[in-house]
Motif scaffolding. Structure first.
Motif, PDB file in Angstrom:
ATOM      1  N   GLU A  31       0.825  -1.219   0.000  1.00 42.11           N
ATOM      2  CA  GLU A  31       0.000   0.000   0.000  1.00 42.11           C
ATOM      3  C   GLU A  31       0.853   1.260   0.000  1.00 42.11           C
ATOM      4  OE1 GLU A  31      -3.294   0.323   2.725  1.00 42.11           O
ATOM      5  OE2 GLU A  31      -3.463  -1.864   2.763  1.00 42.11           O
ATOM      6  N   SER A  34       2.455   1.831  -3.314  1.00 42.52           N
ATOM      7  CA  SER A  34       1.457   2.421  -4.220  1.00 42.52           C
ATOM      8  C   SER A  34       1.391   3.936  -4.057  1.00 42.52           C
ATOM      9  CB  SER A  34       0.074   1.819  -3.979  1.00 42.52           C
ATOM     10  OG  SER A  34       0.051   0.484  -4.393  1.00 42.52           O
ATOM     11  N   GLU A  37       4.197   5.274  -6.064  1.00 42.12           N
ATOM     12  CA  GLU A  37       3.880   5.204  -7.492  1.00 42.12           C
ATOM     13  C   GLU A  37       2.901   6.306  -7.894  1.00 42.12           C
ATOM     14  OE1 GLU A  37       5.660   3.449  -9.407  1.00 42.12           O
ATOM     15  OE2 GLU A  37       6.574   2.224  -7.867  1.00 42.12           O
TER      16      GLU A  37
END
Length: 118
Positions: A31, A34, A37
């Motif tokens: 998580e 992410s 990203e």
């Protein structure tokens, strides 16, 4: 996406530095990765609009991730310098500049360059 593009190289380098700091503090779960990203994607647009800002992207991504973590999980990275008082997060300095570093403003010390938390 051209990997030889200097802006892409700056984004990939920034991503690697932030992931290194997250891993050093044992918070690089899927998580959280992410969140990195998402920031890289957002900053890709930003650096295309302002190419001269490529040298600032590492600090900006670090701040983006720090803000996203604060909203979801709490302060990060916690200051390793101060042993007393309330736990507090390190801050990025300069806020918009090259060679960002993690700083404890309470103690007035540079703790590590971004990517150098250990």
């Amino acid at each position: 996406m051209d990997e030889a593009d200097p802006h892409e190289q700056a984004l990939h380098a920034a991503r690697a530095l932030i992931l290194a700091d997250l891993a050093a503090r044992d918070v690089a779960d899927p998580e959280v990765v992410s969140l990195v990203e998402d920031s890289v994607t957002h900053r890709r647009w930003w650096v295309k609009e302002w190419p001269q800002g490529a040298e600032y992207v590492t600090g900006l991504i670090a701040q983006d991730v720090q803000d996203a973590l604060l909203e979801r999980y709490g302060r990060w990275p916690l200051c390793p310098v101060c042993d007393t008082g309330d736990p507090h997060a390190l801050e990025i300095e300069p806020e918009l500049g090259p060679d960002p570093r993690w700083v404890c403003h309470k103690a007035g010390v540079v703790v590590a360059p971004v990517g150098g938390l250990g």
